[in-house]
Design an enzyme around this catalytic site. Structure first.
Site, PDB file in Angstrom:
ATOM      1  N   ARG A 116       0.808  -1.222   0.000  1.00 51.94           N
ATOM      2  CA  ARG A 116       0.000   0.000   0.000  1.00 51.94           C
ATOM      3  C   ARG A 116       0.838   1.267   0.000  1.00 51.94           C
ATOM      4  O   ARG A 116       0.367   2.337  -0.343  1.00 51.94           O
ATOM      5  CB  ARG A 116      -0.909   0.032   1.229  1.00 51.94           C
ATOM      6  CG  ARG A 116      -1.870  -1.123   1.326  1.00 51.94           C
ATOM      7  CD  ARG A 116      -2.517  -1.181   2.695  1.00 51.94           C
ATOM      8  NE  ARG A 116      -1.478  -1.422   3.709  1.00 51.94           N
ATOM      9  CZ  ARG A 116      -1.602  -1.161   4.999  1.00 51.94           C
ATOM     10  NH1 ARG A 116      -2.710  -0.642   5.465  1.00 51.94           N
ATOM     11  NH2 ARG A 116      -0.616  -1.415   5.834  1.00 51.94           N
TER      12      ARG A 116
ATOM     13  N   GLN B 242       6.388  25.698  16.487  1.00 51.89           N
ATOM     14  CA  GLN B 242       5.932  26.180  15.183  1.00 51.89           C
ATOM     15  C   GLN B 242       6.357  25.199  14.104  1.00 51.89           C
ATOM     16  O   GLN B 242       7.473  24.687  14.134  1.00 51.89           O
ATOM     17  CB  GLN B 242       6.541  27.560  14.903  1.00 51.89           C
ATOM     18  CG  GLN B 242       6.137  28.191  13.595  1.00 51.89           C
ATOM     19  CD  GLN B 242       6.679  29.611  13.475  1.00 51.89           C
ATOM     20  OE1 GLN B 242       6.578  30.399  14.406  1.00 51.89           O
ATOM     21  NE2 GLN B 242       7.268  29.923  12.345  1.00 51.89           N
TER      22      GLN B 242
ATOM     23  N   ASN C 292       6.682  24.924   9.870  1.00 51.11           N
ATOM     24  CA  ASN C 292       6.709  25.712   8.642  1.00 51.11           C
ATOM     25  C   ASN C 292       6.705  24.781   7.439  1.00 51.11           C
ATOM     26  O   ASN C 292       7.243  23.669   7.499  1.00 51.11           O
ATOM     27  CB  ASN C 292       7.958  26.604   8.591  1.00 51.11           C
ATOM     28  CG  ASN C 292       7.968  27.642   9.678  1.00 51.11           C
ATOM     29  OD1 ASN C 292       6.931  28.042  10.196  1.00 51.11           O
ATOM     30  ND2 ASN C 292       9.146  28.096  10.049  1.00 51.11           N
TER      31      ASN C 292
ATOM     32  N   HIS D  20      19.777  31.728   6.961  1.00 54.04           N
ATOM     33  CA  HIS D  20      18.950  32.424   7.932  1.00 54.04           C
ATOM     34  C   HIS D  20      19.226  31.963   9.357  1.00 54.04           C
ATOM     35  O   HIS D  20      19.658  30.847   9.593  1.00 54.04           O
ATOM     36  CB  HIS D  20      17.464  32.191   7.617  1.00 54.04           C
ATOM     37  CG  HIS D  20      17.077  32.657   6.259  1.00 54.04           C
ATOM     38  ND1 HIS D  20      16.047  32.082   5.553  1.00 54.04           N
ATOM     39  CD2 HIS D  20      17.569  33.630   5.451  1.00 54.04           C
ATOM     40  CE1 HIS D  20      15.912  32.686   4.378  1.00 54.04           C
ATOM     41  NE2 HIS D  20      16.833  33.621   4.297  1.00 54.04           N
TER      42      HIS D  20
ATOM     43  N   LYS E 197      15.872  23.692  14.524  1.00 55.55           N
ATOM     44  CA  LYS E 197      14.954  23.258  13.470  1.00 55.55           C
ATOM     45  C   LYS E 197      15.142  21.771  13.200  1.00 55.55           C
ATOM     46  O   LYS E 197      16.249  21.252  13.321  1.00 55.55           O
ATOM     47  CB  LYS E 197      15.214  24.021  12.169  1.00 55.55           C
ATOM     48  CG  LYS E 197      14.970  25.517  12.262  1.00 55.55           C
ATOM     49  CD  LYS E 197      15.324  26.215  10.965  1.00 55.55           C
ATOM     50  CE  LYS E 197      15.103  27.710  11.066  1.00 55.55           C
ATOM     51  NZ  LYS E 197      15.528  28.399   9.829  1.00 55.55           N
TER      52      LYS E 197
ATOM     53  N   HIS F 108      20.916  28.415   8.567  1.00 58.67           N
ATOM     54  CA  HIS F 108      20.232  27.387   7.788  1.00 58.67           C
ATOM     55  C   HIS F 108      19.926  27.925   6.402  1.00 58.67           C
ATOM     56  O   HIS F 108      19.518  29.069   6.239  1.00 58.67           O
ATOM     57  CB  HIS F 108      18.924  26.959   8.470  1.00 58.67           C
ATOM     58  CG  HIS F 108      18.135  25.991   7.664  1.00 58.67           C
ATOM     59  ND1 HIS F 108      16.841  26.235   7.273  1.00 58.67           N
ATOM     60  CD2 HIS F 108      18.467  24.785   7.147  1.00 58.67           C
ATOM     61  CE1 HIS F 108      16.405  25.202   6.559  1.00 58.67           C
ATOM     62  NE2 HIS F 108      17.373  24.313   6.475  1.00 58.67           N
TER      63      HIS F 108
ATOM     64  N   TYR G 264       9.461  21.980   8.254  1.00 57.16           N
ATOM     65  CA  TYR G 264      10.361  21.958   9.400  1.00 57.16           C
ATOM     66  C   TYR G 264       9.699  22.480  10.657  1.00 57.16           C
ATOM     67  O   TYR G 264       8.833  23.333  10.616  1.00 57.16           O
ATOM     68  CB  TYR G 264      11.666  22.702   9.124  1.00 57.16           C
ATOM     69  CG  TYR G 264      11.544  24.127   8.656  1.00 57.16           C
ATOM     70  CD1 TYR G 264      11.767  25.186   9.533  1.00 57.16           C
ATOM     71  CD2 TYR G 264      11.250  24.426   7.335  1.00 57.16           C
ATOM     72  CE1 TYR G 264      11.683  26.500   9.110  1.00 57.16           C
ATOM     73  CE2 TYR G 264      11.175  25.735   6.898  1.00 57.16           C
ATOM     74  CZ  TYR G 264      11.383  26.765   7.795  1.00 57.16           C
ATOM     75  OH  TYR G 264      11.297  28.072   7.364  1.00 57.16           O
TER      76      TYR G 264
ATOM     77  N   ASP H 266      15.211  38.397  13.405  1.00 58.43           N
ATOM     78  CA  ASP H 266      15.535  37.811  12.105  1.00 58.43           C
ATOM     79  C   ASP H 266      16.917  38.253  11.633  1.00 58.43           C
ATOM     80  O   ASP H 266      17.283  39.419  11.759  1.00 58.43           O
ATOM     81  CB  ASP H 266      14.472  38.254  11.095  1.00 58.43           C
ATOM     82  CG  ASP H 266      14.524  37.475   9.806  1.00 58.43           C
ATOM     83  OD1 ASP H 266      14.787  36.268   9.858  1.00 58.43           O
ATOM     84  OD2 ASP H 266      14.291  38.087   8.747  1.00 58.43           O
TER      85      ASP H 266
ATOM     86  N   LYS I  68      16.013  40.007   0.147  1.00 60.31           N
ATOM     87  CA  LYS I  68      16.642  39.916   1.475  1.00 60.31           C
ATOM     88  C   LYS I  68      17.909  39.075   1.415  1.00 60.31           C
ATOM     89  O   LYS I  68      18.956  39.468   1.954  1.00 60.31           O
ATOM     90  CB  LYS I  68      15.651  39.310   2.464  1.00 60.31           C
ATOM     91  CG  LYS I  68      16.250  38.921   3.800  1.00 60.31           C
ATOM     92  CD  LYS I  68      15.247  38.141   4.631  1.00 60.31           C
ATOM     93  CE  LYS I  68      15.939  37.391   5.743  1.00 60.31           C
ATOM     94  NZ  LYS I  68      15.030  36.581   6.536  1.00 60.31           N
ATOM     95  N   ASP I  69      17.840  37.911   0.767  1.00 64.38           N
ATOM     96  CA  ASP I  69      19.001  37.031   0.710  1.00 64.38           C
ATOM     97  C   ASP I  69      20.103  37.594  -0.176  1.00 64.38           C
ATOM     98  O   ASP I  69      21.287  37.423   0.110  1.00 64.38           O
ATOM     99  CB  ASP I  69      18.593  35.637   0.244  1.00 64.38           C
ATOM    100  CG  ASP I  69      17.763  34.905   1.289  1.00 64.38           C
ATOM    101  OD1 ASP I  69      17.763  35.324   2.464  1.00 64.38           O
ATOM    102  OD2 ASP I  69      17.109  33.914   0.925  1.00 64.38           O
TER     103      ASP I  69
END
Length: 170
Positions: free
Chosen positions: A11, A34, A36, A50, A60, A107, A120, A131, A156-157
């Site tokens: 299956r 949390q 994500n 990050h 994480k 990360h 994650y 941040d 941003k990156d």
């Protein structure tokens, strides 16, 4: 790197992606607060590097649930003997392999297939005031990204500083 047991039959298969007791026995005792889920449509989409500063630093637990990614953790703790060293691993849903990233680490990941999805768990909620990011191609880290051309980056990156331009908060 964590390889959960997978139980399969005609299956399909079943696996536990988190078990507090089993992971604590392996040295991972986090109170996850949390979850994500990220989807990147184009191959070569690079997200990272990050982090969140204390007091909102995050551990994480990362897994790929669709497509394929190359995931990276970088030690960003100046007092650590592995400061600015990285570990990279290919993650995909077929293997079920997970990567645990402790707080104090950067990360990032790059997609190797279209429509790749990453899920994650985080040990602290997202806090915009905490941040932070380091440039994906920082020469002091020297990550050998599996890219065939320029990555797809967020603004941003693309504008993230180098490690030589900022002090680590860890």
């Amino acid at each position: 790197m964590i390889e959960p047991a997978r139980f399969g039959d005609d299956r399909g298969w079943f696996e536990e992606t988190w078990n507090a007791q089993r992971y604590a026995a392996a040295g991972i005792g986090c109170d996850w607060v949390q979850d994500n889920h990220s989807m990147s449509s184009a191959v070569g989409t690079l997200r990272g590097l990050h982090y969140q500063k204390p007091p909102n630093a995050q551990a994480k637990l990362v897994r790929c649930t669709r497509g394929k990614i190359w995931d990276v953790a970088v030690d960003y703790r100046p007092q650590s003997p592995t400061y600015l060293k990285y570990f990279g691993i290919e993650l995909d849903p077929q293997s079920g392999t997970q990567l645990f990233i402790p707080s104090g680490f950067l990360h990032g990941f790059v997609t190797l297939e279209p429509n790749s999805e990453l899920q994650y768990k985080c040990s602290a909620p997202y806090a915009p005031e905490s941040d932070g990011a380091i440039r994906w191609n920082d020469p002091d880290i020297g990550i050998d990204w599996p890219l065939e051309g320029d990555p797809v980056l967020s603004a941003k990156d693309e504008a993230a500083p180098l490690t030589s331009d900022v002090a680590s908060p860890f």
